[in-house]
Write a protein that holds these residues in place. Sequence first.
Motif, PDB file in Angstrom:
ATOM      1  N   LEU A 167       5.184  -0.829   6.241  1.00 45.42           N
ATOM      2  CA  LEU A 167       4.153  -0.723   7.273  1.00 45.42           C
ATOM      3  C   LEU A 167       2.760  -0.959   6.704  1.00 45.42           C
ATOM      4  O   LEU A 167       1.925  -1.613   7.335  1.00 45.42           O
ATOM      5  CB  LEU A 167       4.211   0.656   7.931  1.00 45.42           C
ATOM      6  CG  LEU A 167       5.436   0.929   8.820  1.00 45.42           C
ATOM      7  CD1 LEU A 167       5.556   2.410   9.125  1.00 45.42           C
ATOM      8  CD2 LEU A 167       5.337   0.128  10.114  1.00 45.42           C
ATOM      9  N   ASN A 168       2.498  -0.428   5.529  1.00 47.46           N
ATOM     10  CA  ASN A 168       1.151  -0.470   4.979  1.00 47.46           C
ATOM     11  C   ASN A 168       0.888  -1.682   4.096  1.00 47.46           C
ATOM     12  O   ASN A 168      -0.269  -2.032   3.868  1.00 47.46           O
ATOM     13  CB  ASN A 168       0.874   0.810   4.176  1.00 47.46           C
ATOM     14  CG  ASN A 168       0.724   2.018   5.076  1.00 47.46           C
ATOM     15  OD1 ASN A 168      -0.302   2.199   5.707  1.00 47.46           O
ATOM     16  ND2 ASN A 168       1.757   2.849   5.138  1.00 47.46           N
ATOM     17  N   ALA A 169       1.948  -2.303   3.572  1.00 43.60           N
ATOM     18  CA  ALA A 169       1.737  -3.419   2.651  1.00 43.60           C
ATOM     19  C   ALA A 169       2.717  -4.566   2.861  1.00 43.60           C
ATOM     20  O   ALA A 169       2.320  -5.733   2.904  1.00 43.60           O
ATOM     21  CB  ALA A 169       1.839  -2.926   1.201  1.00 43.60           C
ATOM     22  N   GLY A 170       4.005  -4.266   2.989  1.00 46.93           N
ATOM     23  CA  GLY A 170       5.040  -5.291   2.971  1.00 46.93           C
ATOM     24  C   GLY A 170       4.894  -6.352   4.038  1.00 46.93           C
ATOM     25  O   GLY A 170       4.852  -7.559   3.744  1.00 46.93           O
ATOM     26  N   LEU A 171       4.814  -5.921   5.300  1.00 43.88           N
ATOM     27  CA  LEU A 171       4.706  -6.898   6.387  1.00 43.88           C
ATOM     28  C   LEU A 171       3.453  -7.745   6.222  1.00 43.88           C
ATOM     29  O   LEU A 171       3.490  -8.970   6.362  1.00 43.88           O
ATOM     30  CB  LEU A 171       4.692  -6.185   7.738  1.00 43.88           C
ATOM     31  CG  LEU A 171       4.637  -7.115   8.956  1.00 43.88           C
ATOM     32  CD1 LEU A 171       5.955  -7.852   9.125  1.00 43.88           C
ATOM     33  CD2 LEU A 171       4.308  -6.333  10.221  1.00 43.88           C
ATOM     34  N   GLY A 172       2.328  -7.102   5.887  1.00 41.96           N
ATOM     35  CA  GLY A 172       1.081  -7.829   5.716  1.00 41.96           C
ATOM     36  C   GLY A 172       1.094  -8.770   4.539  1.00 41.96           C
ATOM     37  O   GLY A 172       0.417  -9.804   4.532  1.00 41.96           O
ATOM     38  N   GLU A 173       1.878  -8.447   3.517  1.00 38.08           N
ATOM     39  CA  GLU A 173       1.963  -9.307   2.338  1.00 38.08           C
ATOM     40  C   GLU A 173       2.667 -10.611   2.662  1.00 38.08           C
ATOM     41  O   GLU A 173       2.310 -11.670   2.148  1.00 38.08           O
ATOM     42  CB  GLU A 173       2.711  -8.563   1.231  1.00 38.08           C
ATOM     43  CG  GLU A 173       2.817  -9.327  -0.067  1.00 38.08           C
ATOM     44  CD  GLU A 173       3.515  -8.531  -1.159  1.00 38.08           C
ATOM     45  OE1 GLU A 173       4.114  -9.155  -2.045  1.00 38.08           O
ATOM     46  OE2 GLU A 173       3.475  -7.283  -1.105  1.00 38.08           O
ATOM     47  N   TYR A 174       3.663 -10.548   3.531  1.00 39.68           N
ATOM     48  CA  TYR A 174       4.430 -11.755   3.858  1.00 39.68           C
ATOM     49  C   TYR A 174       3.923 -12.453   5.114  1.00 39.68           C
ATOM     50  O   TYR A 174       4.119 -13.654   5.272  1.00 39.68           O
ATOM     51  CB  TYR A 174       5.916 -11.404   4.010  1.00 39.68           C
ATOM     52  CG  TYR A 174       6.570 -11.159   2.676  1.00 39.68           C
ATOM     53  CD1 TYR A 174       7.029 -12.213   1.903  1.00 39.68           C
ATOM     54  CD2 TYR A 174       6.670  -9.875   2.155  1.00 39.68           C
ATOM     55  CE1 TYR A 174       7.602 -12.004   0.668  1.00 39.68           C
ATOM     56  CE2 TYR A 174       7.246  -9.647   0.916  1.00 39.68           C
ATOM     57  CZ  TYR A 174       7.707 -10.713   0.176  1.00 39.68           C
ATOM     58  OH  TYR A 174       8.265 -10.501  -1.066  1.00 39.68           O
ATOM     59  N   PHE A 175       3.291 -11.709   5.994  1.00 40.95           N
ATOM     60  CA  PHE A 175       2.802 -12.302   7.240  1.00 40.95           C
ATOM     61  C   PHE A 175       1.290 -12.145   7.305  1.00 40.95           C
ATOM     62  O   PHE A 175       0.749 -11.514   8.201  1.00 40.95           O
ATOM     63  CB  PHE A 175       3.494 -11.657   8.445  1.00 40.95           C
ATOM     64  CG  PHE A 175       4.958 -11.952   8.519  1.00 40.95           C
ATOM     65  CD1 PHE A 175       5.417 -13.090   9.161  1.00 40.95           C
ATOM     66  CD2 PHE A 175       5.882 -11.113   7.915  1.00 40.95           C
ATOM     67  CE1 PHE A 175       6.776 -13.377   9.213  1.00 40.95           C
ATOM     68  CE2 PHE A 175       7.240 -11.387   7.966  1.00 40.95           C
ATOM     69  CZ  PHE A 175       7.688 -12.529   8.615  1.00 40.95           C
ATOM     70  N   ILE A 176       0.623 -12.748   6.323  1.00 42.05           N
ATOM     71  CA  ILE A 176      -0.835 -12.669   6.228  1.00 42.05           C
ATOM     72  C   ILE A 176      -1.458 -13.303   7.465  1.00 42.05           C
ATOM     73  O   ILE A 176      -1.139 -14.429   7.841  1.00 42.05           O
ATOM     74  CB  ILE A 176      -1.329 -13.387   4.962  1.00 42.05           C
ATOM     75  CG1 ILE A 176      -0.744 -12.720   3.724  1.00 42.05           C
ATOM     76  CG2 ILE A 176      -2.860 -13.400   4.901  1.00 42.05           C
ATOM     77  CD1 ILE A 176      -1.001 -13.488   2.443  1.00 42.05           C
ATOM     78  N   GLY A 177      -2.341 -12.557   8.099  1.00 45.16           N
ATOM     79  CA  GLY A 177      -3.039 -13.077   9.266  1.00 45.16           C
ATOM     80  C   GLY A 177      -2.240 -13.042  10.551  1.00 45.16           C
ATOM     81  O   GLY A 177      -2.747 -13.432  11.605  1.00 45.16           O
ATOM     82  N   ALA A 178      -1.000 -12.572  10.494  1.00 47.27           N
ATOM     83  CA  ALA A 178      -0.159 -12.532  11.700  1.00 47.27           C
ATOM     84  C   ALA A 178      -0.477 -11.258  12.475  1.00 47.27           C
ATOM     85  O   ALA A 178       0.306 -10.306  12.512  1.00 47.27           O
ATOM     86  CB  ALA A 178       1.312 -12.597  11.326  1.00 47.27           C
ATOM     87  N   LYS A 179      -1.625 -11.242  13.101  1.00 51.11           N
ATOM     88  CA  LYS A 179      -2.115 -10.037  13.773  1.00 51.11           C
ATOM     89  C   LYS A 179      -1.156  -9.571  14.861  1.00 51.11           C
ATOM     90  O   LYS A 179      -0.844  -8.378  14.966  1.00 51.11           O
ATOM     91  CB  LYS A 179      -3.498 -10.312  14.363  1.00 51.11           C
ATOM     92  CG  LYS A 179      -4.084  -9.143  15.136  1.00 51.11           C
ATOM     93  CD  LYS A 179      -5.446  -9.516  15.719  1.00 51.11           C
ATOM     94  CE  LYS A 179      -5.997  -8.387  16.560  1.00 51.11           C
ATOM     95  NZ  LYS A 179      -7.299  -8.745  17.180  1.00 51.11           N
TER      96      LYS A 179
END
Length: 753
Positions: free
Chosen positions: A129-141
């Motif tokens: 939730l805090n890092a993983g999704l954002g690491e792979y889906f950068i900018g995918a708001k």
Amino acid sequence: MDNENLPGVKAKPWRNVSKYGFALPDLLAGIWVSCGAGFQQLFDLNSDDDCINLVFWWVSIGRNEFPGVRDVLDADLVHQLHFAHIGPDYAFKKPTPLMSLIYQNRADVRAAFDICDADNFVGFWCWWLNAGLGEYFIGAKQVTLDQIKLILDLEPERYDGFDRQIDSIRFGALQSIRLLPFPTTDTISTLFNDIHFDHLRNLTVGMEDRPSPLMMLIYRNRTDLQEAFPSVGKGENRKFWEWWFASDLSEFLANNKTFRIDEAFALLANLGEKVGCFDGALAYQAFLKLSVKGASQKDEFARLLDDIHFSLVETSRENGELTPLMRLIYRNRVDLQELFPVGLPTLVEDIYHWWDETGHSAYGVMEFPYSPSEVLPVGSANVQTVEGGVSISLVGYPRGEFGLGEDIRLLRASLQTVGIQPDVIRVPWKITAREGISEPIIEADEAEFGSDVMIYVMPAFDTLTLLNKVGPRAFSARRKIGYWQWELSKFPETALMAFDLIDEIWCHSKHSAKAFRAATDKPVIEVPLPVKPPVIERVARSAFNLKEQSFVVFTSFDGASSISRKNPMAAILAFQKAFPRGEYPQMQLVVKAMNALDDGLWRDCVRKSYLDDRIQIKNEVLDRGAYYQLLACCDVVLSMHRAEGFGRLMAEAMAIGVPVIATGYSGNLDFMTQDNSWLISGQNCKLVPGDYPFYKGQEWMEPDIDEAAGALRDCYIDRAKRERFVTNAKETLERYSLQSCGEEYLKLLHHRL
């Protein structure tokens, strides 16, 4: 993918990957097609394991390279492999398929979290939730927001019993919101509507201070709140509400202003329907905040005031009643209750006098304080029209020093001969060929793609790449034409989705047209490809290290176009067979190459040149003028190609007066005949692995080397025949002049618009 979905492209199933329980999207298959043979060899789309590996490539690498379809593909894959597995029956006991894919490919994450342990599993989820999704889906708001909302909406009350693990993960999702960029009003409404705002809109008598599901989620995961307010949920909630209103919520929101305004609107919603004993203490506090902050939401505040006050003032006053807003204020002001006691109807008018003189200004509610902003009707924006009728744009490689670059440059020139001035857009990716030709262009990143007609001057696979890089806006024209090249006998089934991007195909030979027509029911139109070598100054052969008295044979190929297809070794063998070294030392063969890769076939060609000094290898990119000067220095062009979509080398040689010997197969037969050139027969042969992308089920011609050797000797000996062929060839090539092509294109554009 299909044309009706453009410009709003959607992902559609391409094939089911049963082992992993998802459908490979056609957009991802299209990327696989457009990335070329080397990439295709990495992933066998008939293998379920390779399909899931392709998904990991996408989330870790591919999505950064193909922004045009990134949002659509992200949403589809995340839905199939992640969101679809999170629902009322999902107990957070195992990772979703997407999380499992990341976990299996990340040794550091596996070392940090043993997901067989319950506490570690919660930790893994919090990392996600805090890092993983954002690491792979950068900018995918939107993906991030959808995940948070999906998890927050899983209220523990929906389960048979309270599950601390689920609650901890939901609380982790709530905390992850603070990592988002400053959220918009729509974002706040989306995330918190079901678990907070909707609850506040429906507070009723006897439940008016009941905390929302959002508030209870925070309460259950904060021991300090449980100690400070031990009776929350048991009828003693007002103090918790006081804390709530006083809190800045910075643990969850980077800025809570938008949240507080939306919260106030929710508490004040349906105020006119809440009568009886409803004191609206929470709504009153919300109104006090809004009367100060409402200016930033003036349109919404004006509409709210109209709903709960201004639209009701006249009838309420006539009926001896207070408006919902005035009633709310009265019930929460002890001083007003003492000044105007309940039960004395005659005092209602006195309350209105107080309101007119003092109350409305004290609360910042002036008479019609705001006017909702004037809203323009949809479609009222000014639209710039193109002067002179229909606007046309070409997309391709206008500065590339290779065949496709020449195609778009001459297409523009031919259109200009009939009064059409098209815009030319350069594709937004690097190519193997040098781009040194000065041409006026619009970069794809700056282009609006707003023309009435778009002509895509590139192969079908590159048209898919354009979608993948730029997105559906590149296909928003009223008429979309694929000015496509194709060399083999069949169009590959795996690339059929390219036809969904265009309305019709303009191709340059009967050979290409046959392949296209077998693959689509869209219009396939055979059009001439402009041929216009530049006017050059003749130079001495010595400029290219050629002997003035030699009979010089010329063959040429671009390694990026498949050395197997161009077949230079056959040209070398035919030359040596026609002119044995001991008998014809004065003969020379020029093998003009560029982009020749470290290929076994190419190394064999180079080795031949080491053993026969008559063979001159030129593996370089010449300036455009120098290339045509070299061509003009030669006595004959020899093309032992196995397949051609058109055959620009042969056409240009014929146009400048150099006789041609070529394989009598495929696209060159549209302009080469027995009366203007030497045509070499051969045998049809199946392609083998490594010959060409999409080789399966394809065949081409293997030209006869003995026959080619005989044609070379005939060309050398029979000067009169050579000259006759040159004359006839120039007459044939008149159809391919800029003016002739422009006139034909103009008729097609007028007819089909």
